[in-house]
Scaffold this active site. Structure first.
Site, PDB file in Angstrom:
ATOM      1  N   SER A 196      -2.721  -0.253   4.541  1.00  0.00           N
ATOM      2  CA  SER A 196      -1.867  -0.894   3.540  1.00  0.00           C
ATOM      3  C   SER A 196      -1.033   0.136   2.790  1.00  0.00           C
ATOM      4  CB  SER A 196      -2.722  -1.697   2.553  1.00  0.00           C
ATOM      5  OG  SER A 196      -3.324  -2.797   3.187  1.00  0.00           O
ATOM      6  N   LYS A 211      -4.778  -1.504 -12.746  1.00  0.00           N
ATOM      7  CA  LYS A 211      -4.095  -1.052 -11.539  1.00  0.00           C
ATOM      8  C   LYS A 211      -3.488  -2.255 -10.819  1.00  0.00           C
ATOM      9  CE  LYS A 211      -5.126   1.151  -7.152  1.00  0.00           C
ATOM     10  NZ  LYS A 211      -6.192   1.497  -6.256  1.00  0.00           N
ATOM     11  N   ARG A 264     -11.751   2.798  10.162  1.00  0.00           N
ATOM     12  CA  ARG A 264     -10.681   3.314  11.016  1.00  0.00           C
ATOM     13  C   ARG A 264     -10.971   4.732  11.495  1.00  0.00           C
ATOM     14  NH1 ARG A 264      -5.869   4.067   8.232  1.00  0.00           N
ATOM     15  NH2 ARG A 264      -7.131   4.281   6.377  1.00  0.00           N
ATOM     16  N   HIS A 311      -6.929  -5.598   9.197  1.00  0.00           N
ATOM     17  CA  HIS A 311      -7.784  -6.518   8.434  1.00  0.00           C
ATOM     18  C   HIS A 311      -8.036  -7.796   9.237  1.00  0.00           C
ATOM     19  CE1 HIS A 311      -5.804  -4.571   4.693  1.00  0.00           C
ATOM     20  NE2 HIS A 311      -7.048  -4.130   4.745  1.00  0.00           N
TER      21      HIS A 311
END
Length: 154
Positions: free
Chosen positions: A129, A42, A91, A18
């Site tokens: 993450s 969430k 990515r 990031h």
């Protein structure tokens, strides 16, 4: 007109990937708003205030970077703040397919929005993450994968 980009995500936690995307995009925009999305259904693994604190520490030396949290559609947040660009990191090929679909839907919802993709540098490609949370939950060391500015917090 000011070129404002929104870099949305949960940043749960922020990674070196990031950080790299934002720093490599900084000269493309007048301002980058790192937008930490929240979802009442969430909750994140790390508390929202802690994630925001880590992002602020990571980018404290950059006046062009602002950190905010938001709820709801990213596109509505963009409208609210006058942003015309979304910044996204890619990515893998799978990331591209997923992000392309989101970018196309965002374009359908807000014609003036443009999504700018920045490819992750090869050495940061495997960092996510999700993987970092798993390493952390099991007592592993995530420091090599997070920004140096927040090493003292882990």
């Amino acid at each position: 007109m000011e070129r404002i980009a929104v870099f949305p995500g949960s940043f749960d936690p922020i990674t070196r990937g990031h950080e790299s995307v934002v720093l490599r995009a900084i000269d493309l925009f007048d301002k980058i708003i790192i937008a930490v999305g929240t979802n009442a259904n969430k909750p994140g693994f790390f508390p929202l205030d802690k994630r925001i604190e880590w992002i602020k520490k990571t980018f404290k030396e950059y006046d062009k970077i602002e950190i905010r949290n938001f709820e709801g559609l990213t596109i509505d947040f963009c409208r609210e703040i006058g942003a015309k660009f979304l910044l996204r990191g890619i990515r893998t090929g799978a990331d591209f397919e997923y992000e392309r679909s989101i970018a196309q839907m965002n374009k359908a919802l807000m014609q003036e929005i443009e999504t700018v993709f920045i490819l992750t540098t090869p050495e940061l490609t495997p960092i996510s993450s999700t993987i970092l949370r798993d390493i952390y939950k099991h007592g592993g060391d995530i420091k090599p994968f997070i920004p140096k500015a927040i090493h003292g917090d882990y």
